[in-house]
Enzyme design. Structure first.
Site, PDB file in Angstrom:
ATOM      1  N   ARG A  51       9.271  30.120  15.641  1.00  0.00           N
ATOM      2  CA  ARG A  51       8.208  29.702  15.680  1.00  0.00           C
ATOM      3  C   ARG A  51       7.238  28.582  16.717  1.00  0.00           C
ATOM      4  O   ARG A  51       7.755  29.575  17.818  1.00  0.00           O
ATOM      5  CB  ARG A  51       8.838  27.866  14.933  1.00  0.00           C
ATOM      6  N   GLY A  52       6.001  27.899  16.119  1.00  0.00           N
ATOM      7  CA  GLY A  52       4.851  28.032  17.363  1.00  0.00           C
ATOM      8  C   GLY A  52       4.313  29.016  17.288  1.00  0.00           C
ATOM      9  O   GLY A  52       3.964  30.339  16.938  1.00  0.00           O
ATOM     10  N   ALA A  53       2.850  28.184  17.557  1.00  0.00           N
ATOM     11  CA  ALA A  53       1.703  29.476  17.010  1.00  0.00           C
ATOM     12  C   ALA A  53       1.732  30.788  18.083  1.00  0.00           C
ATOM     13  O   ALA A  53       2.174  32.059  17.534  1.00  0.00           O
ATOM     14  CB  ALA A  53       0.238  28.336  16.958  1.00  0.00           C
ATOM     15  N   ARG A  94       3.495  32.242   6.853  1.00  0.00           N
ATOM     16  CA  ARG A  94       3.511  30.479   6.698  1.00  0.00           C
ATOM     17  C   ARG A  94       1.736  30.717   7.275  1.00  0.00           C
ATOM     18  O   ARG A  94       1.566  31.576   7.755  1.00  0.00           O
ATOM     19  CB  ARG A  94       3.870  29.983   8.206  1.00  0.00           C
ATOM     20  N   GLN A 201      11.845  19.797  16.811  1.00  0.00           N
ATOM     21  CA  GLN A 201      11.606  20.720  17.418  1.00  0.00           C
ATOM     22  C   GLN A 201      11.732  19.679  18.656  1.00  0.00           C
ATOM     23  O   GLN A 201      11.880  20.060  20.034  1.00  0.00           O
ATOM     24  CB  GLN A 201       9.843  21.695  17.467  1.00  0.00           C
ATOM     25  N   ASP A 242      -2.069  24.424  16.146  1.00  0.00           N
ATOM     26  CA  ASP A 242      -1.988  25.210  15.868  1.00  0.00           C
ATOM     27  C   ASP A 242      -3.064  26.087  14.684  1.00  0.00           C
ATOM     28  O   ASP A 242      -3.082  27.016  15.041  1.00  0.00           O
ATOM     29  CB  ASP A 242      -0.637  25.344  14.274  1.00  0.00           C
ATOM     30  N   ASN A 252      -1.857  20.230  14.052  1.00  0.00           N
ATOM     31  CA  ASN A 252      -0.731  20.091  14.783  1.00  0.00           C
ATOM     32  C   ASN A 252       0.386  19.990  14.193  1.00  0.00           C
ATOM     33  O   ASN A 252       0.389  19.060  13.160  1.00  0.00           O
ATOM     34  CB  ASN A 252      -0.881  19.789  16.424  1.00  0.00           C
ATOM     35  N   LYS A 253       1.172  19.982  15.089  1.00  0.00           N
ATOM     36  CA  LYS A 253       2.723  18.714  13.546  1.00  0.00           C
ATOM     37  C   LYS A 253       2.606  17.983  13.903  1.00  0.00           C
ATOM     38  O   LYS A 253       1.680  17.243  14.024  1.00  0.00           O
ATOM     39  CB  LYS A 253       4.203  19.643  15.444  1.00  0.00           C
TER      40      LYS A 253
HETATM   41  C1  LIG Z   1       2.541  26.002  21.271  1.00  0.00           C
HETATM   42  S1  LIG Z   1       2.125  26.035  19.800  1.00  0.00           S
HETATM   43  C2  LIG Z   1       3.467  25.399  19.253  1.00  0.00           C
HETATM   44  C3  LIG Z   1       3.472  24.248  17.557  1.00  0.00           C
HETATM   45  O1  LIG Z   1       3.655  24.956  16.564  1.00  0.00           O
HETATM   46  C4  LIG Z   1       4.539  23.980  16.060  1.00  0.00           C
HETATM   47  O2  LIG Z   1       4.833  23.954  14.557  1.00  0.00           O
HETATM   48  P1  LIG Z   1       6.464  24.862  14.114  1.00  0.00           P
HETATM   49  O3  LIG Z   1       7.119  24.076  15.222  1.00  0.00           O
HETATM   50  O4  LIG Z   1       6.287  24.600  12.766  1.00  0.00           O
HETATM   51  O5  LIG Z   1       5.989  26.128  14.429  1.00  0.00           O
HETATM   52  C5  LIG Z   1       4.208  22.454  16.668  1.00  0.00           C
HETATM   53  O6  LIG Z   1       2.708  22.581  15.657  1.00  0.00           O
HETATM   54  C6  LIG Z   1       3.957  22.881  18.070  1.00  0.00           C
HETATM   55  O7  LIG Z   1       2.679  22.047  18.664  1.00  0.00           O
END
Ligand SMILES: CSC[C@H]1O[C@H](OP(=O)(O)O)[C@H](O)[C@@H]1O
Length: 356
Positions: A51-53, A94, A201, A242, A252-253
């Site tokens: 996960r993470g963009a 996603r 996270q 994101d 973002n989250k």
């Molecule tokens: C460096 S982008 C990370 C970004 O992604 C996370 O979302 P997820 O854990 O659901 O993929 C979160 O928004 C982070 O800031």
């Protein structure tokens, strides 16, 4: 090509598959999930193994390269049909992180630019592109980190939300990359990581990641940041993103918007570490950004420990949108975009001049 081996390896190529650290198990267990197809990578993205963009974008690029490799022995017509299915499966994994679609678009353009290559040659070209996207991501994060580090004074106490670290990228991280670069520049930092309900996270990933490198980190619950800000215990906020719309609105989250409002209330700078690949100029404002609604069970509890009463209605939007007016600056690999620039004209001028 030398791989920059980071302390935390979010993704690693083992010669025939992409191995993804299973982020659902951290910090309790460090295990890798091996993927050898677009479908298996899409499942890993959907289930948040990875996960993470930026990490999602890199994984998707490998998903396409692996699918092309799997199909290299088929007829060209079958190859094209099945590879397109692979693109579609990955695109549906996603909806919010634009890096996924940026990576897929880059891989598709490369595919279509080689109509004369054999399928075997083409699969090799696509695999090299996936490697390049991984290596580029680390380089981008390091450049972004250097710019961002100039914003943080020595001794700063910084808050971050979610995980925008090496675990969210191919390495170094975006928001955590700013912290790493500041520390590499000799600055002393202490990080507050909020837990970031419901997927945790912050508690499970950011706290663990920073502890691996002895970066001072204090875990707080999501509802503590306002109190700490009111007591002057936080000097700056740095988060990842994101997707950023053309006017500078930031997805973002979930919970980021609340932190941004609190930071504004307390005159605390709110910085967003944002690779150019996360900017989506096709969307005028953040209201156009698709917000993922994730499964209710993520809110009910974590793994086997559930605390929500059976039958209760549950919402689980995984992201929110912070309006550009609350963003002190965007930190990119091409430099810093101040709020003044955002308010005057958004991002199109900067991106068109800055983007590679
Ligand atoms: C460096 S982008 C990370 C970004 O992604 C996370 O979302 P997820 O854990 O659901 O993929 C979160 O928004 C982070 O800031």
């Amino acid at each position: 090509m030398k791989r920059v081996m980071e302390r935390v390896q979010t993704l690693r190529w083992n010669g025939k598959q992409i191995e993804l650290i299973d982020q659902r198990l951290l910090p309790f267990r460090t295990e890798y999930v091996a993927c050898d197809s677009a479908k298996s990578v899409a499942g890993a993205i959907r289930d948040m193994v990875v996960r993470g963009a930026p990490a999602i974008g890199v994984a998707a690029a490998y998903g396409i390269a692996l699918e092309a490799r799997r199909l290299a022995g088929t007829m060209p017509s079958v190859f094209a049909e099945r590879l397109n299915e692979g693109f579609n499966i990955l695109a549906a994994s996603r909806p919010t992180a634009v890096n996924l679609f940026w990576a897929l678009d880059r891989m598709r353009k490369l595919w279509l630019s080689h109509p004369d290559k054999s399928l075997k040659e083409l699969s090799g070209i696509l695999l090299q592109e996936a490697h390049a996207i991984l290596d580029e991501d680390i380089g981008i994060n390091r450049k972004m980190g250097q710019y961002g580090a100039t914003l943080l004074p020595d001794g700063a106490k910084v808050l971050t939300h979610c995980n925008a670290g090496a675990l969210a990228t191919a390495g170094h991280g975006t928001a955590l990359g700013v912290f790493r670069s500041a520390i590499e520049a000799g600055k002393r930092l202490s990080v507050f990581a909020d837990e970031t309900r419901p997927f945790l996270q912050g508690a499970r990933l950011t706290a663990w990641e920073l502890l691996q490198e002895n970066i001072p980190v204090t875990l707080i619950t999501d509802n503590m940041s306002g109190y700490l800000m009111s007591r002057g215990e936080i000097d700056a906020v740095v988060v990842g993103t994101d997707r950023v719309a053309a006017n500078g609105d930031v997805a973002n989250k979930i919970g980021t918007y609340m932190v941004a409002v609190l930071a504004k209330r307390h005159n605390i700078p709110f910085y967003v570490a944002c690779p150019l690949s996360t900017i989506d100029l096709s969307l005028a404002t953040g209201s156009d950004i698709p917000i993922e609604e994730r499964p209710a069970n993520e809110v009910k509890g974590f793994r086997d420990c559930h605390w929500a009463p059976e039958g209760v209605a549950i919402r689980n939007p995984a992201f929110d949108v912070t309006p550009a007016e609350l963003v002190t600056a965007l930190v990119t690999e091409k430099g810093i975009v101040t709020n003044d620039t955002l308010m005057k004209g958004g991002l199109s001028g900067f991106v068109k001049n800055g983007r590679q």
